[in-house]
Enzyme design. Structure first.
Site, PDB file in Angstrom:
ATOM      1  N   THR A 109     -17.899  11.011  -0.520  1.00 15.53           N
ATOM      2  CA  THR A 109     -18.139   9.937   0.451  1.00 15.53           C
ATOM      3  C   THR A 109     -17.191   8.752   0.278  1.00 15.53           C
ATOM      4  O   THR A 109     -17.181   7.853   1.108  1.00 15.53           O
ATOM      5  CB  THR A 109     -19.592   9.427   0.354  1.00 15.53           C
ATOM      6  OG1 THR A 109     -19.822   9.024  -1.002  1.00 15.53           O
ATOM      7  CG2 THR A 109     -20.591  10.486   0.758  1.00 15.53           C
TER       8      THR A 109
ATOM      9  N   SER B 214     -11.381  11.575 -17.201  1.00 18.63           N
ATOM     10  CA  SER B 214     -10.791  10.227 -17.155  1.00 18.63           C
ATOM     11  C   SER B 214      -9.977   9.996 -18.430  1.00 18.63           C
ATOM     12  O   SER B 214     -10.186  10.678 -19.437  1.00 18.63           O
ATOM     13  CB  SER B 214     -11.919   9.190 -17.098  1.00 18.63           C
ATOM     14  OG  SER B 214     -11.431   7.881 -17.246  1.00 18.63           O
TER      15      SER B 214
ATOM     16  N   TYR C 222     -20.013   4.828 -20.788  1.00 18.45           N
ATOM     17  CA  TYR C 222     -19.187   5.508 -19.779  1.00 18.45           C
ATOM     18  C   TYR C 222     -18.177   6.422 -20.482  1.00 18.45           C
ATOM     19  O   TYR C 222     -18.019   7.591 -20.110  1.00 18.45           O
ATOM     20  CB  TYR C 222     -18.466   4.501 -18.874  1.00 18.45           C
ATOM     21  CG  TYR C 222     -17.546   5.187 -17.886  1.00 18.45           C
ATOM     22  CD1 TYR C 222     -18.065   5.954 -16.846  1.00 18.45           C
ATOM     23  CD2 TYR C 222     -16.152   5.119 -18.032  1.00 18.45           C
ATOM     24  CE1 TYR C 222     -17.218   6.623 -15.967  1.00 18.45           C
ATOM     25  CE2 TYR C 222     -15.311   5.778 -17.149  1.00 18.45           C
ATOM     26  CZ  TYR C 222     -15.848   6.536 -16.115  1.00 18.45           C
ATOM     27  OH  TYR C 222     -15.013   7.209 -15.246  1.00 18.45           O
TER      28      TYR C 222
HETATM   29  P1  NDP Z   1     -16.127   6.093  -5.974  1.00 20.35           P
HETATM   30  O1  NDP Z   1     -17.228   5.166  -6.346  1.00 20.35           O
HETATM   31  O2  NDP Z   1     -15.228   5.696  -4.875  1.00 20.35           O
HETATM   32  O3  NDP Z   1     -16.723   7.542  -5.646  1.00 20.35           O
HETATM   33  C1  NDP Z   1     -17.766   8.104  -6.393  1.00 20.35           C
HETATM   34  C2  NDP Z   1     -18.371   9.263  -5.638  1.00 20.35           C
HETATM   35  O4  NDP Z   1     -19.423   9.829  -6.454  1.00 20.35           O
HETATM   36  C3  NDP Z   1     -18.994   8.843  -4.322  1.00 20.35           C
HETATM   37  O5  NDP Z   1     -18.711   9.793  -3.337  1.00 20.35           O
HETATM   38  C4  NDP Z   1     -20.490   8.844  -4.628  1.00 20.35           C
HETATM   39  O6  NDP Z   1     -21.229   9.203  -3.473  1.00 20.35           O
HETATM   40  C5  NDP Z   1     -20.575   9.965  -5.668  1.00 20.35           C
HETATM   41  N1  NDP Z   1     -21.793   9.842  -6.460  1.00 20.35           N
HETATM   42  C6  NDP Z   1     -22.090   8.891  -7.386  1.00 20.35           C
HETATM   43  N2  NDP Z   1     -23.344   9.069  -7.839  1.00 20.35           N
HETATM   44  C7  NDP Z   1     -23.839  10.147  -7.185  1.00 20.35           C
HETATM   45  C8  NDP Z   1     -25.087  10.820  -7.209  1.00 20.35           C
HETATM   46  N3  NDP Z   1     -26.092  10.418  -8.001  1.00 20.35           N
HETATM   47  N4  NDP Z   1     -25.273  11.890  -6.405  1.00 20.35           N
HETATM   48  C9  NDP Z   1     -24.272  12.295  -5.602  1.00 20.35           C
HETATM   49  N5  NDP Z   1     -23.068  11.720  -5.542  1.00 20.35           N
HETATM   50  C10 NDP Z   1     -22.867  10.652  -6.315  1.00 20.35           C
HETATM   51  O7  NDP Z   1     -15.311   6.317  -7.323  1.00 20.35           O
HETATM   52  P2  NDP Z   1     -14.074   7.277  -7.700  1.00 20.35           P
HETATM   53  O8  NDP Z   1     -13.583   8.012  -6.539  1.00 20.35           O
HETATM   54  O9  NDP Z   1     -13.131   6.442  -8.462  1.00 20.35           O
HETATM   55  O10 NDP Z   1     -14.794   8.243  -8.734  1.00 20.35           O
HETATM   56  C11 NDP Z   1     -14.747   9.663  -8.653  1.00 20.35           C
HETATM   57  C12 NDP Z   1     -14.706  10.234 -10.053  1.00 20.35           C
HETATM   58  O11 NDP Z   1     -13.494   9.834 -10.680  1.00 20.35           O
HETATM   59  C13 NDP Z   1     -15.832   9.763 -10.980  1.00 20.35           C
HETATM   60  O12 NDP Z   1     -16.282  10.866 -11.730  1.00 20.35           O
HETATM   61  C14 NDP Z   1     -15.149   8.738 -11.874  1.00 20.35           C
HETATM   62  O13 NDP Z   1     -15.775   8.634 -13.111  1.00 20.35           O
HETATM   63  C15 NDP Z   1     -13.769   9.351 -11.983  1.00 20.35           C
HETATM   64  N6  NDP Z   1     -12.687   8.450 -12.381  1.00 20.35           N
HETATM   65  C16 NDP Z   1     -12.450   7.299 -11.680  1.00 20.35           C
HETATM   66  C17 NDP Z   1     -11.420   6.471 -12.080  1.00 20.35           C
HETATM   67  C18 NDP Z   1     -11.152   5.151 -11.426  1.00 20.35           C
HETATM   68  O14 NDP Z   1     -10.472   4.301 -12.042  1.00 20.35           O
HETATM   69  N7  NDP Z   1     -11.597   4.936 -10.191  1.00 20.35           N
HETATM   70  C19 NDP Z   1     -10.518   6.836 -13.188  1.00 20.35           C
HETATM   71  C20 NDP Z   1     -10.874   8.062 -13.845  1.00 20.35           C
HETATM   72  C21 NDP Z   1     -11.900   8.836 -13.430  1.00 20.35           C
HETATM   73  P3  NDP Z   1     -22.582   8.503  -2.964  1.00 20.35           P
HETATM   74  O15 NDP Z   1     -22.612   7.101  -3.500  1.00 20.35           O
HETATM   75  O16 NDP Z   1     -22.498   8.578  -1.475  1.00 20.35           O
HETATM   76  O17 NDP Z   1     -23.669   9.366  -3.517  1.00 20.35           O
HETATM   77  C1  8X3 Z   2     -12.239   5.215 -14.970  1.00 23.51           C
HETATM   78  C2  8X3 Z   2     -11.065   4.595 -15.610  1.00 23.51           C
HETATM   79  O1  8X3 Z   2     -10.362   3.177 -17.590  1.00 23.51           O
HETATM   80  O2  8X3 Z   2     -11.941   2.198 -16.026  1.00 23.51           O
HETATM   81  O3  8X3 Z   2     -12.619   6.380 -15.600  1.00 23.51           O
HETATM   82  O4  8X3 Z   2     -12.626   3.901 -17.539  1.00 23.51           O
HETATM   83  S1  8X3 Z   2     -11.536   3.423 -16.739  1.00 23.51           S
END
Ligand code: NDP
Ligand code: 8X3
Length: 252
Positions: A11, A140, A153
């Site tokens: 999403t 990550s 985290y």
């Molecule tokens: P966003 O917050 O933009 O996206 C997170 C997604 O996870 C949303 O689609 C959300 O959908 C979904 N989500 C969260 N909780 C639930 C739940 N309980 N049930 C179903 N869906 C869920 O963040 P990112 O795109 O950045 O994150 C995606 C992944 O990348 C994560 O695993 C994050 O840890 C990882 N990551 C992110 C980094 C960053 O710096 N942004 C760096 C490294 C890794 P909805 O809320 O609609 O349920």
């Molecule tokens: C998300 C990146 O460095 O904020 O996984 O943990 S960091």
């Protein structure tokens, strides 16, 4: 023939960008998330702009029963999943253990570890039956290093790394490839969620340097899922050029 890929958490951010990119690259999509309006908008966009088929599943990945029910609701011709991208995840809060919030810890553990396991159990059983598949876990830099106040985290992402390695060993004999994609800082809704809607705190995370964008990670995922059958990308760390390790940023 188009492969079917299931992306959890499509999403926003990385999941959404990956859905849009894979739709343009010969994949059909099953996308999940809790925000149904976002899923419907994504479906509409993909159906308008690409030849991909798309099926949406609206459930909370922390709820095992809801996860089972959602996946079993897929029509027969959507039951075979070739690729699972375990992307749904979040950080909640940033504080020492002494003043952390147990509710935040439970949200992270329940989503990033238990949710990933619930969906993987169901989809990997299908892959075993089908004689192959590919699981891509979005980990990550926090799965490789721990940074100040990131304790829980980082622990959940270290768990994702361990689960990835465990899956790779256990699924070897079934022809299921298992990969980890580990990004550094990506400008998505991640920090807005971590800081519970505080736009200023979230914006400060990406201030003064060029972070990764969701599309950069989507391109990496596309590379991982389009290698030939005999090639597996075990683990890929993708960082902003302005970031070294988890703590050093070249901020202007
Ligand atoms: P966003 O917050 O933009 O996206 C997170 C997604 O996870 C949303 O689609 C959300 O959908 C979904 N989500 C969260 N909780 C639930 C739940 N309980 N049930 C179903 N869906 C869920 O963040 P990112 O795109 O950045 O994150 C995606 C992944 O990348 C994560 O695993 C994050 O840890 C990882 N990551 C992110 C980094 C960053 O710096 N942004 C760096 C490294 C890794 P909805 O809320 O609609 O349920
Ligand atoms: C998300 C990146 O460095 O904020 O996984 O943990 S960091």
């Amino acid at each position: 023939m188009r492969k079917t890929v299931l992306i959890s958490g499509a999403t926003s951010g990385i999941g959404e960008a990956t859905a849009l990119l894979l739709a343009q690259n010969n994949f059909n999509l099953i996308v999940t998330g809790r925000r149904q309006d976002r899923l419907l908008a994504l479906k509409e966009k993909i159906e308008k702009d690409s030849p991909a088929g798309i099926f949406i599943l609206n459930f909370d990945i922390r709820n095992e029963e809801a996860t089972k029910k959602a996946i079993s609701s897929l029509p027969d011709d959507w039951q075979k999943v070739d690729i699972l991208i375990n992307n749904a995840g979040l950080a909640a809060g940033l504080s020492g253990i002494n003043d952390g919030t147990t509710d935040d810890w439970e949200r992270m553990i329940d989503t990033n570890i238990k949710g990933l396991l619930y969906i993987s159990k169901i989809i990997s059983a299908k892959m075993v039956k089908a004689g192959g598949g590919h699981i891509v876990n979005i980990s990550s830099i926090a799965g490789k290093e721990t940074y100040p106040m990131g304790n829980v985290y980082c622990a959940t992402k270290h768990a994702v790394q361990a689960i990835t390695k465990g899956m790779r060993i256990d699924f070897l004999k079934y022809g299921i490839k298992v990969s980890a994609v580990c990004p550094g800082a990506v400008d998505t809704e991640f920090s807005l969620v971590r800081f519970k809607g505080d736009k200023q705190k979230a914006g400060n995370v990406y201030k003064g340097f060029t972070p990764l964008y969701a599309e950069d990670v989507a391109q990496t995922i596309l590379f991982v899922v389009t290698r030939p059958k005999h090639v597996n990308i075990d683990d890929i760390l993708v960082m902003p050029s302005d970031q070294a390790y988890s703590r050093d940023f070249n901020r202007q």
